[in-house]
Scaffold this active site. Structure first.
Site, PDB file in Angstrom:
ATOM      1  N   THR A  89      12.632   2.123   1.607  1.00 32.67           N
ATOM      2  CA  THR A  89      12.574   0.732   1.142  1.00 32.67           C
ATOM      3  C   THR A  89      13.835  -0.019   1.571  1.00 32.67           C
ATOM      4  OG1 THR A  89      11.190   1.409  -0.712  1.00 32.67           O
ATOM      5  CG2 THR A  89      12.304  -0.719  -0.917  1.00 32.67           C
ATOM      6  N   ASN A 169       0.065   5.854   4.617  1.00 35.69           N
ATOM      7  CA  ASN A 169       0.409   6.692   3.473  1.00 35.69           C
ATOM      8  C   ASN A 169      -0.749   6.908   2.511  1.00 35.69           C
ATOM      9  OD1 ASN A 169       1.166   3.789   3.171  1.00 35.69           O
ATOM     10  ND2 ASN A 169       1.323   4.378   1.029  1.00 35.69           N
ATOM     11  N   GLN A 197       5.894   8.588   6.450  1.00 35.99           N
ATOM     12  CA  GLN A 197       4.950   9.690   6.220  1.00 35.99           C
ATOM     13  C   GLN A 197       4.793  10.578   7.451  1.00 35.99           C
ATOM     14  OE1 GLN A 197       3.398  10.474   3.367  1.00 35.99           O
ATOM     15  NE2 GLN A 197       3.987   8.675   2.176  1.00 35.99           N
ATOM     16  N   SER A 217      12.482   8.472   5.359  1.00 36.40           N
ATOM     17  CA  SER A 217      12.841   8.745   3.970  1.00 36.40           C
ATOM     18  C   SER A 217      12.964  10.250   3.750  1.00 36.40           C
ATOM     19  CB  SER A 217      11.746   8.178   3.050  1.00 36.40           C
ATOM     20  OG  SER A 217      12.056   8.482   1.709  1.00 36.40           O
ATOM     21  N   CYS A 337       3.194   3.654  -5.600  1.00 33.62           N
ATOM     22  CA  CYS A 337       3.530   2.393  -6.264  1.00 33.62           C
ATOM     23  C   CYS A 337       2.296   1.759  -6.891  1.00 33.62           C
ATOM     24  CB  CYS A 337       4.165   1.430  -5.273  1.00 33.62           C
ATOM     25  SG  CYS A 337       3.165   1.185  -3.830  1.00 33.62           S
TER      26      CYS A 337
HETATM   27  N1  PLP Z   1       6.826   3.498   3.575  1.00 36.02           N
HETATM   28  C1  PLP Z   1       5.848   4.390   3.361  1.00 36.02           C
HETATM   29  C2  PLP Z   1       4.779   4.556   4.399  1.00 36.02           C
HETATM   30  C3  PLP Z   1       5.832   5.164   2.205  1.00 36.02           C
HETATM   31  O1  PLP Z   1       4.851   6.039   2.007  1.00 36.02           O
HETATM   32  C4  PLP Z   1       6.863   4.967   1.231  1.00 36.02           C
HETATM   33  C5  PLP Z   1       6.842   5.704  -0.046  1.00 36.02           C
HETATM   34  O2  PLP Z   1       5.802   6.042  -0.580  1.00 36.02           O
HETATM   35  C6  PLP Z   1       7.872   4.034   1.504  1.00 36.02           C
HETATM   36  C7  PLP Z   1       7.820   3.322   2.680  1.00 36.02           C
HETATM   37  C8  PLP Z   1       9.027   3.826   0.553  1.00 36.02           C
HETATM   38  O3  PLP Z   1       9.850   4.960   0.637  1.00 36.02           O
HETATM   39  P1  PLP Z   1      11.106   5.218  -0.318  1.00 36.02           P
HETATM   40  O4  PLP Z   1      10.544   5.852  -1.546  1.00 36.02           O
HETATM   41  O5  PLP Z   1      11.993   6.144   0.446  1.00 36.02           O
HETATM   42  O6  PLP Z   1      11.760   3.920  -0.568  1.00 36.02           O
END
Ligand code: PLP
Length: 399
Positions: A89, A169, A197, A217, A337
Site C-alpha cells: 500500500t 488477488n 500476489q 509486499s 479488505c
Molecule cells: N496489492 C495487492 C494485489 C494485494 O493483494 C494487496 C494485499 O492484499 C495489496 C496490494 C496491499 O498489500 P499490503 O498489505 O502489503 O499493503
C-alpha cells in the site's frame, strides 16, 4: 536461546494452528528460515543502518544492501532501484505520488484496470479528487483478462501512467506483462505493476527491469507484515508530490533482512513450489467439482496463479459457507479488505459476473505449508458446509 533469554522455540509454528489455512492471498505465515533471520537481526545484529561509525551499523548497512540484491534478483532489476516500504500500500502511494511529481501543470492521466487492488484504486481516485489526476478505466472480460482494445484506446487518447497488476488477488488471473510493458512504453507512458500476489510465483526476468514502478509486499511471500518494496529505476524521493518523503529514517533492518531471505527462497524454490501447489490446487478443484455439480470455477483457468482457486456455488451465500467453516478451514469471500464488508467485490462486478455467482463466490489460496491431507480434509469440510447451507436455505435444519 539469546542473551535476552528469549528462544525461537517459544514461537508457535505454522502447524500449531488447528484450522486448515487456505487464505494465502490475504497473508502467509512467516517461513521459519525467514523468522530466524528476523529474530537474529532484532537481538544480535541490531545496529542502525544509518550509524556507520561502528561495526554494528556497518553490519546493518551490509544486510540492507544484501536484501536489496535479493529483491532485485527475484524481479530482474537493479539493487539500486529497490526502496523498502512498510508494504505494498505504501509503495503504491509513493509510486503514484512520484508519478504526479512535486509540481504539475496539468493532472496526471492514469489508466488502470477495473480489477486493480483497492490500494491502487483508492490512491488514483484520491488523486483525481485532489485535482492531481484524471482516471481512465481499462476493461476486463468475464475471466478478468485485460480487454486489449480498452488499453489501446486509453493509450491512444493519451495516458501518462498505466496500472496493471501482475496477477489478480481474487481470481488469480495473470496479465501478459511481456506484451503490455513494451506497448505502454511505445506510447511514452510509464507503467506501475502491482506484483504483490505474483512475486516469486511468475517469472519477472523478461520485463522486470523495464517496469517503471514495481510493487512488492513481504507478507504475501512468507516474510513478516510491515515490510515491502517499491522497485523503480526512475523513483527519486525528492520528486514526490506533497511534503516529500525521506528514506533517511532508520531502516527496518529485521523486516528488510526477512524480505531479502523470503525473496532468496522464492527465487531458489519458487518454480518447484509453484508446480507442487498447482497439482494440489487442481486436485482440490477436481474433487470439489465432482461432488458439487453446480460448481463454477472463476478466473482464467489457462493462466492463473498456481495457489489460487476461485469458485462460485450458485445462489448459496458465501458468508454463510465461510462462517460454517470458520474454525475448520480458513477461506474467504474475497479480498482481505473486502472480507466482512458484505459488499460485492469490484473484481467480480468488473468481470460481469451474474449476481447468483457473486453471491456464492469463494476464494481459496494454497501455500508453502499446505499438505495433501489438508487438501483432503478441506474438500470434505467445504462440501459439508455447502450442503449444510443449501439444506438450511430450503428450510431444513438451519440454526
Ligand atoms: N496489492 C495487492 C494485489 C494485494 O493483494 C494487496 C494485499 O492484499 C495489496 C496490494 C496491499 O498489500 P499490503 O498489505 O502489503 O499493503
Amino acid at each position: 536461546m539469546t542473551k535476552s533469554g528469549f528462544s525461537l522455540a517459544t514461537l508457535p509454528s505454522p502447524a500449531a494452528n488447528e484450522a486448515i489455512y487456505l487464505d494465502h492471498h490475504a497473508t502467509t505465515p512467516v517461513d521459519t528460515r525467514v523468522a530466524k533471520i528476523v529474530f537474529d537481526m532484532m537481538v544480535s545484529s541490531f545496529g542502525n543502518a544509518n550509524s556507520v561509525d561502528h561495526v554494528f551499523g556497518e553490519t546493518a548497512t551490509a544486510i540492507v544492501a544484501d536484501a536489496k540484491r535479493r529483491v532485485a534478483e527475484l524481479v530482474g532489476s537493479d539493487p539500486d532501484s529497490v526502496f523498502f516500504t512498510s508494504g505494498s500500500t505504501e509503495a503504491i502511494r509513493l509510486a503514484i505520488s512520484h508519478a504526479i511529481g512535486p509540481t504539475r501543470a496539468s493532472p496526471l492521466r492514469i489508466a488502470l484496470t477495473r480489477v486493480e487492488h483497492q490500494a491502487v484504486i483508492d490512491t488514483a481516485n484520491l488523486a483525481e479528487q485532489l485535482g492531481l489526476a484524471v482516471v481512465t478505466w481499462i476493461d476486463v472480460d468475464h475471466r478478468a483478462r485485460l480487454v486489449s482494445e480498452s488499453l489501446h484506446d486509453a493509450l491512444e487518447r493519451g495516458t501518462d501512467l498505466v496500472c496493471v497488476m501482475a496477477a489478480n488477488n481474487e481470481v488469480g488471473t495473470i496479465y501478459p506483462l511481456g506484451e503490455i510493458v513494451p506497448l505502454v512504453h511505445r506510447h511514452d507512458a510509464a507503467i506501475l505493476v502491482d506484483a504483490t500476489q505474483a512475486a516469486g510465483r511468475i517469472a519477472f526476468d523478461a520485463f522486470g527491469a523495464d517496469v517503471d514502478y514495481l510493487i512488492l509486499s513481504g507478507h504475501k511471500i512468507y516474510a513478516p507484515k510491515g515490510i515491502g518494496a517499491l522497485v523503480s529505476g526512475i523513483y527519486d524521493a525528492s520528486r514526490v508530490y506533497g511534503l516529500g518523503v525521506t528514506h533517511d529514517a532508520t531502516p527496518n533492518v529485521p523486516g528488510i533482512a526477512g524480505m531479502g531471505e523470503a525473496c532468496r527462497i522464492m527465487l531458489s524454490e519458487g518454480r518447484d513450489e509453484t508446480r507442487r501447489i498447482a497439482d494440489m490446487r487442481d486436485r482440490l478443484q477436481t474433487n470439489l467439482a465432482r461432488q458439487l455439480q453446480d460448481l463454477v470455477v472463476n478466473g482464467d483457468q489457462e493462466n492463473r496463479l498456481a495457489h489460487n482457486l476461485h469458485i462460485s456455488v450458485p445462489d448459496t451465500p458465501n458468508d454463510l459457507i465461510v462462517n460454517r467453516l470458520r474454525k475448520k478451514v480458513a477461506i474467504s469471500t474475497g479480498a482481505a479488505c473486502m472480507s466482512g464488508a458484505q459488499s460485492s467485490s469490484h473484481v467480480l462486478r468488473a468481470m460481469g459476473m451474474e449476481d447468483c455467482l457473486q453471491e456464492g463466490a469463494l476464494r481459496i489460496g494454497l501455500g508453502r505449508f499446505t499438505s495433501e491431507s489438508d487438501i483432503e480434509n478441506a474438500v470434505a469440510e467445504i462440501i459439508a458446509a455447502v450442503r449444510d447451507v443449501k439444506n438450511a436455505m430450503v428450510g431444513k435444519d438451519y440454526d
